[in-house]
Scaffold this motif. Structure first.
Motif, PDB file in Angstrom:
ATOM      1  N   THR A   1       0.841  -1.083  -0.091  1.00  0.00           N
ATOM      2  CA  THR A   1       0.013   0.075  -0.010  1.00  0.00           C
ATOM      3  C   THR A   1       0.638   1.412  -0.093  1.00  0.00           C
ATOM      4  O   THR A   1       0.708   2.140  -0.798  1.00  0.00           O
ATOM      5  CB  THR A   1      -1.028   0.081   1.155  1.00  0.00           C
ATOM      6  N   LYS A   2       1.813   1.355   0.946  1.00  0.00           N
ATOM      7  CA  LYS A   2       2.660   2.453   1.188  1.00  0.00           C
ATOM      8  C   LYS A   2       3.338   2.647  -0.196  1.00  0.00           C
ATOM      9  O   LYS A   2       3.954   3.980  -0.562  1.00  0.00           O
ATOM     10  CB  LYS A   2       3.732   2.243   2.129  1.00  0.00           C
ATOM     11  N   TYR A   3       3.584   1.685  -1.168  1.00  0.00           N
ATOM     12  CA  TYR A   3       4.678   1.932  -2.254  1.00  0.00           C
ATOM     13  C   TYR A   3       3.683   1.811  -3.576  1.00  0.00           C
ATOM     14  O   TYR A   3       4.038   1.515  -4.851  1.00  0.00           O
ATOM     15  CB  TYR A   3       5.576   0.655  -2.554  1.00  0.00           C
ATOM     16  N   SER A   4       2.403   2.033  -3.602  1.00  0.00           N
ATOM     17  CA  SER A   4       1.418   1.834  -4.792  1.00  0.00           C
ATOM     18  C   SER A   4       1.912   2.755  -5.935  1.00  0.00           C
ATOM     19  O   SER A   4       1.660   2.143  -6.998  1.00  0.00           O
ATOM     20  CB  SER A   4       0.135   2.145  -4.256  1.00  0.00           C
ATOM     21  N   TYR A   5       2.144   3.915  -5.505  1.00  0.00           N
ATOM     22  CA  TYR A   5       2.649   4.611  -6.961  1.00  0.00           C
ATOM     23  C   TYR A   5       3.689   4.284  -7.533  1.00  0.00           C
ATOM     24  O   TYR A   5       3.718   4.024  -8.817  1.00  0.00           O
ATOM     25  CB  TYR A   5       2.898   6.119  -6.117  1.00  0.00           C
ATOM     26  N   VAL A   6       4.850   3.871  -6.774  1.00  0.00           N
ATOM     27  CA  VAL A   6       5.989   3.321  -7.583  1.00  0.00           C
ATOM     28  C   VAL A   6       5.905   2.015  -8.217  1.00  0.00           C
ATOM     29  O   VAL A   6       6.468   1.751  -9.304  1.00  0.00           O
ATOM     30  CB  VAL A   6       7.275   3.548  -6.764  1.00  0.00           C
ATOM     31  N   VAL A   7       5.242   1.235  -7.444  1.00  0.00           N
ATOM     32  CA  VAL A   7       4.791  -0.359  -8.210  1.00  0.00           C
ATOM     33  C   VAL A   7       3.925  -0.024  -9.392  1.00  0.00           C
ATOM     34  O   VAL A   7       4.220  -0.903 -10.214  1.00  0.00           O
ATOM     35  CB  VAL A   7       4.073  -1.147  -7.013  1.00  0.00           C
ATOM     36  N   GLU A   8       2.920   0.819  -9.414  1.00  0.00           N
ATOM     37  CA  GLU A   8       1.897   1.015 -10.626  1.00  0.00           C
ATOM     38  C   GLU A   8       2.962   1.615 -11.733  1.00  0.00           C
ATOM     39  O   GLU A   8       2.890   1.280 -12.869  1.00  0.00           O
ATOM     40  CB  GLU A   8       1.037   1.804 -10.313  1.00  0.00           C
TER      41      GLU A   8
END
Length: 353
Positions: free
Chosen positions: A210-217
């Motif tokens: 959840t914390k990394y949703s931006y970079v993972v996407e």
């Protein structure tokens, strides 16, 4: 993570239909039954020995191949996202020449560990990208693969001859611009690789991304910036040179500079890095500038414009001016926040090994 677990995760525990029961023609029929044709130029798509495309402008053609274990890892890459990405990276190449994508073909190499449901998940992403970028799927091929999943997409676009933008036409004193923000995809890959290793050490621990949703996407589902192509046209701007950022900002700057026989000067405080990317880089003890300059797969557009066009974009929220072109003899320069001039180096993007 085993291949069996991978397939089960990708198919969301639905029933499994073996590809061997369908055969090649049965699989093609299943995968193409929902094709929608959006362009009158697509005269004939799937159903014959070759597609037929009518085009009165210049034709742009690009192909990318994605190999399992080199370009993607199915232990953390959803097949639907992978299908979308396979189309988007090709559309991005068309966008990088100021072209308008019209058609794609999709070729797949499949091993027997993939079921119909898995291939349907892949095509769900392919069709979603076709809708988003308004392209027609007009053909392709499938074959057996003994080394995992292979995806090859060819994109066909068009543009009037005098509107096509190449890498070799930047001019001295042109302003260097970039869309969006950089380094996110590289940091997303770092997050996914770390969580993969944690899972392998303890399969009972489920990752919380959840914390990394931006970079993972940014890593799993990058977007081709066709919106920028359309906006530049509306603003009356024809870039003097352009490229998409697949191998990192530094590498792409070297491509434009070498082919235009010029040098560059860019500024550290101008390079756009999202807050989430910056925070993730710091957590991983990685210089955020390294992620932006030498990471890869952001698929933003890097382009140059004449000085006269600066007023048209200076307040644009999605476009950032980061420097300018200058004489080749002045070199490839990166100006730090402390106003030190250092040599820009291009390490390039390293895919999974």
């Amino acid at each position: 993570m085993s291949h069996e677990k991978e397939s089960n995760q990708q198919e969301n525990n639905t029933s499994r239909t073996e590809l061997g029961k369908l055969g090649e023609f049965g699989l093609i029929k299943e995968m193409t039954k929902n094709i929608k044709i959006q362009h009158e130029e697509s005269i004939l798509g799937v159903g014959d020995d070759a597609a037929i495309v009518k085009n009165d402008d210049q034709t742009l053609i690009t192909t990318d191949m994605l190999l399992e274990g080199i370009h993607f890892d199915l232990s953390y890459t959803p097949l639907t996202h992978l299908g979308y990405k396979a189309v988007a990276v090709n559309v991005s190449d068309i966008a990088a020449m100021n072209g308008i994508p019209k058609q794609i073909t999709v070729n797949l190499g499949l091993s027997n560990r993939f079921s119909l449901e898995a291939v349907e998940a892949l095509y769900k992403g392919i069709y979603a990208a076709c809708d988003d970028y308004k392209v027609d799927l007009i053909g392709g091929d499938t074959t057996s693969s003994g080394s995992g999943l292979v995806i090859s997409v060819t994109a066909i676009g068009h543009q009037a001859q005098d509107k096509i933008v190449r890498r070799n036409s930047a001019k001295d004193k042109d302003i260097i611009c970039v869309s969006g923000d950089l380094g996110g995809a590289f940091m997303g890959l770092n997050v996914l690789e770390r969580e993969k290793q944690a899972y392998k050490s303890n399969p009972d621990i489920q990752p919380d991304l959840t914390k990394y949703s931006y970079v993972v996407e940014r890593q799993l589902k990058p977007k081709a910036r066709m919106d920028v192509v359309y906006e530049l046209k509306e603003l009356g701007i024809l870039p003097t040179a352009m490229i998409d950022i697949s191998d990192g900002l530094a590498s792409e700057l070297f491509h434009i500079a070498s082919q235009s026989e010029l040098g560059v000067q860019i500024y550290e405080d101008k390079v756009p890095i999202a807050t989430k990317t910056y925070e993730t880089a710091v957590e991983f003890n990685i210089d955020p500038n390294t992620a932006a300059l030498n990471g890869g797969e952001d698929y933003e557009l890097l382009f140059t414009i004449s000085q006269e066009d600066y007023e048209k974009i200076k307040n644009h929220m999605e476009l950032t001016t980061i420097g300018y072109m200058h004489a080749k003899s002045k070199g490839m320069n990166f100006v730090t926040k402390n106003n030190q001039v250092v040599e820009l180096k291009a390490q390039g993007w390293q895919h999974l090994k």
